[in-house]
Design an enzyme around this catalytic site. Sequence first.
Site, PDB file in Angstrom:
ATOM      1  N   PHE A 139       0.843  -1.192   0.000  1.00 48.54           N
ATOM      2  CA  PHE A 139       0.000   0.000   0.000  1.00 48.54           C
ATOM      3  C   PHE A 139       0.887   1.255   0.000  1.00 48.54           C
ATOM      4  O   PHE A 139       1.945   1.261   0.636  1.00 48.54           O
ATOM      5  CB  PHE A 139      -0.919  -0.006   1.219  1.00 48.54           C
ATOM      6  N   ASP A 216       1.217  -5.483   8.171  1.00 47.27           N
ATOM      7  CA  ASP A 216       0.071  -4.611   7.917  1.00 47.27           C
ATOM      8  C   ASP A 216      -1.144  -5.528   7.769  1.00 47.27           C
ATOM      9  O   ASP A 216      -1.236  -6.316   6.822  1.00 47.27           O
ATOM     10  CB  ASP A 216       0.309  -3.800   6.639  1.00 47.27           C
ATOM     11  N   TYR A 241     -11.723   0.485  10.193  1.00 46.42           N
ATOM     12  CA  TYR A 241     -12.920   0.969   9.500  1.00 46.42           C
ATOM     13  C   TYR A 241     -13.323   0.090   8.318  1.00 46.42           C
ATOM     14  O   TYR A 241     -14.304   0.368   7.656  1.00 46.42           O
ATOM     15  CB  TYR A 241     -12.748   2.414   9.022  1.00 46.42           C
ATOM     16  N   LYS A 242     -12.570  -0.994   8.072  1.00 43.45           N
ATOM     17  CA  LYS A 242     -12.930  -1.911   6.988  1.00 43.45           C
ATOM     18  C   LYS A 242     -13.827  -3.011   7.562  1.00 43.45           C
ATOM     19  O   LYS A 242     -15.007  -2.785   7.831  1.00 43.45           O
ATOM     20  CB  LYS A 242     -11.673  -2.477   6.346  1.00 43.45           C
ATOM     21  N   ARG A 390     -12.295  -3.484  -7.767  1.00 43.42           N
ATOM     22  CA  ARG A 390     -12.263  -4.377  -6.613  1.00 43.42           C
ATOM     23  C   ARG A 390     -13.682  -4.673  -6.125  1.00 43.42           C
ATOM     24  O   ARG A 390     -14.483  -3.768  -5.905  1.00 43.42           O
ATOM     25  CB  ARG A 390     -11.455  -3.769  -5.462  1.00 43.42           C
TER      26      ARG A 390
END
Length: 418
Positions: A139, A216, A241-242, A390
């Site tokens: 990322f 991560d 928050y995912k 995605r």
Amino acid sequence: MTSADPVTVEALADEASTLDAADPLRDRRDLFVGAETSLVYFDGNSLGRPLRASVVRLERFARDEWGGRLIRGWDESWMQLPFDIGDALGRTALGAAPGQTVIGDSTTVLLYKLVRAAFDAAVADDPDRVEIVVDRDNFPTDRYLVEGIAAERGGRVRWIDVDLSRGVTADALAAAVAPSTAVVLLSHVAYRSGYLADAGALTRIAHDAGALIVWDLCHSAGSVPVQADAWDFDLAVGCTYKYLNGGPGSPAFAYVAARLQDRLTQPIQGWMGTADVFAMGPAYTPATGMRRFLSGTPPVVGMLAMQDTLALLDEVGIEAVRAKSVALTEFAVRVADELLAPLGVSVASPRDPAERGGHVTLSHPSMREVTARLWAQDVIPDYRDPGGLRIGLSPLSTSFGETLQGLRAVEAAVRAEG
């Protein structure tokens, strides 16, 4: 171009209905705000839907705790929340014993703290260990941080080149680590392809090279089983928050193995990480344990909502969530093969579910335009270069019928752009 074969579509619809009827987690979908609407949500791997219980929790907190108790709330419970919620997260989502997980700053800030602390510790033990290993498809934040820390501390970056439809393999990492390696930073689930790394094997490779490893967990926590203690993790960071449904910008978590906590010096020295928070002393004395990895005042409001998802995970178990996730992504791949492959759309994610996290990436040159078209129709995936759409399938809030509905919309949008 003609539309898909009606017989094929009917067969897929029947399969979706059968899978939904047999889904042991199907009733949990009703616990989420918006799940009853016709909107198709394929972006739970970026921002999860809120639980209805979280709406009640936030309103009650504002009225009763914040409004009613005011500053007394700090002594009554708020000071302890980062550790209590951290332990709950560690137990339900990370396979971590108590006292090793804390809720703190943003993912970026916590990654900076832990990578920098690990680098400094490695160099202190061996001045020749000056390299940070990271892959070129990690990322952006991870890559940018590594470059900045290397420049700041006089180190250098060792890059791993990867297949964009996969991720870092054991062979690739083994070829990259060396006696000069201080720290390895890897993602458990690749943000672009959804590749699920063998975290246990890669951790052993880093340790065999004498390096520390930082994981991560942003795209795995709450979706993919993690065994931080059993896999001998050193450090890890992830967002909430995912799949943990903490809400926009909810604070991240940090995991630091107990054996390392008093060895590491985190670089952002703030009052909340001191041995005596209210001593207000003239010099900084770090706390023992996980408190030393805090810096400023805990973001209390931001860490409230995730408690409801953690309670739900505790109830159903991460293995059941993973089983649903695998079934959803397997179904999505089958639908893509049937409806989208004839249009030139390819699956840019691992086909083996053992190597795939909770999302599937579909590749086509028109996917940026397709994504914009879908958003206007209340079908919400996201786009990642080059040409990747995605499909993020959050197991607790996504049904098989919703998945088929969304992928049929993708089919129509690709045809419209074609």
